[in-house]
Design an enzyme around this catalytic site. Structure first.
Site, short mmCIF file in Angstrom:
data_model
loop_
_atom_site.label_atom_id
_atom_site.label_comp_id
_atom_site.label_asym_id
_atom_site.label_seq_id
_atom_site.Cartn_x
_atom_site.Cartn_y
_atom_site.Cartn_z
N SER A 1 0.83 -1.20 0.00
CA SER A 1 0.00 0.00 0.00
C SER A 1 0.87 1.26 0.00
O SER A 1 1.64 1.47 -0.93
CB SER A 1 -0.96 -0.09 1.19
N ASP B 1 -10.18 -3.96 -5.19
CA ASP B 1 -9.54 -2.99 -4.28
C ASP B 1 -10.28 -1.65 -4.35
O ASP B 1 -10.31 -1.01 -5.41
CB ASP B 1 -8.07 -2.82 -4.71
N HIS C 1 -8.12 -4.68 -0.90
CA HIS C 1 -6.86 -4.02 -0.58
C HIS C 1 -6.02 -4.84 0.41
O HIS C 1 -4.80 -4.70 0.46
CB HIS C 1 -7.15 -2.62 0.00
C1 MLT Z 1 -1.37 5.97 -0.12
O1 MLT Z 1 -1.75 6.94 0.51
O2 MLT Z 1 -0.19 5.68 -0.29
C2 MLT Z 1 -2.44 5.09 -0.68
O3 MLT Z 1 -3.66 5.76 -0.69
C3 MLT Z 1 -2.57 3.81 0.06
C4 MLT Z 1 -2.84 4.02 1.50
O4 MLT Z 1 -1.91 4.21 2.25
O5 MLT Z 1 -4.01 3.96 1.92
#
Ligand code: MLT
Length: 211
Positions: free
Chosen positions: A106, A156, A187
């Protein structure tokens, strides 16, 4: 000169089998402990270098600032990617390890993708779990055949499928050898991520020994 606080991190030296060092990069709200188990499952015996993101969003560690979910402060992304690159180079000297393979989830996958584009030599490759495009206008990078595995979730809610596809295409255009798989998940990480990542690392290691 301002002195920045050092990264908080964990380092596990690994076994003596020549397994590639892994750079573990957690998701929003995680820390340096989160992915140690995942790293050991993906590549047993690998040295593990696991920093904690230095941005705090409502108390949750991250690797760069965002303006909203999926909307990044790109100036900060660039700055933080360079900072992470310096941390890795220092740690390599300190622990005598080669350039690591990033395993990012992520937000951690997004900073790993930014690092590949900003400092192509720092990483030997990357496993990007639920990653998206980190920079709309990245510098021209030469990724010179570096292996990159992108595992995306078909359901996701945070990473639209076309965004993950755009990242795959951005990295292949920059010369990476990209393997992009779309899994029937959201996700969150699944057992399939571990199984695929583990097989991919074993194959990459095999390729490195036969070439
Ligand atoms: C981010 O902010 O890098 C992406 O939206 C993924 C997350 O951290 O939720």
């Amino acid at each position: 000169m301002t002195t920045r606080p050092p990264f908080t991190y964990r380092f596990e030296p690994g076994g003596r089998t020549g397994a590639p060092p892994l750079l573990l990069l957690h998701g929003t709200g995680g820390d340096e402990n989160d992915l140690l188990h995942l790293g050991a499952m993906i590549s047993p015996d690998s040295p593990l270098l696991s920093p904690r993101g230095r941005i705090l969003e409502n108390g949750m560690p991250r690797f760069f600032r965002r303006l909203a979910e999926g909307v990044f402060d790109e100036e900060d992304v660039r700055h933080r990617a360079l900072e992470l690159g310096e941390f890795i180079q220092d740690a390599r000297g300190r622990y005598g390890i080669g350039s690591p393979l990033a395993v990012g989830y992520s937000n951690g996958a997004n900073i790993a993708a930014a690092l590949l584009l900003m400092r192509p030599r720092v990483l030997s490759g990357a496993i990007l779990l639920r990653a998206m495009v980190p920079l709309t206008d990245p510098p021209a990078a030469d990724l010179d055949g570096k292996p990159v595995l992108i595992l995306s979730g078909r359901q996701d809610p945070i990473v639209p499928a076309d965004n993950a596809a755009a990242l795959a295409s951005m990295l292949s255009t920059a010369g990476a050898k990209v393997d992009h798989r779309l899994l029937p998940v959201g996700h969150q990480l699944s057992q399939a991520d571990i199984t695929l990542a583990r097989a991919w690392v074993a194959e990459a290691k095999h390729q490195a020994t036969v070439s």
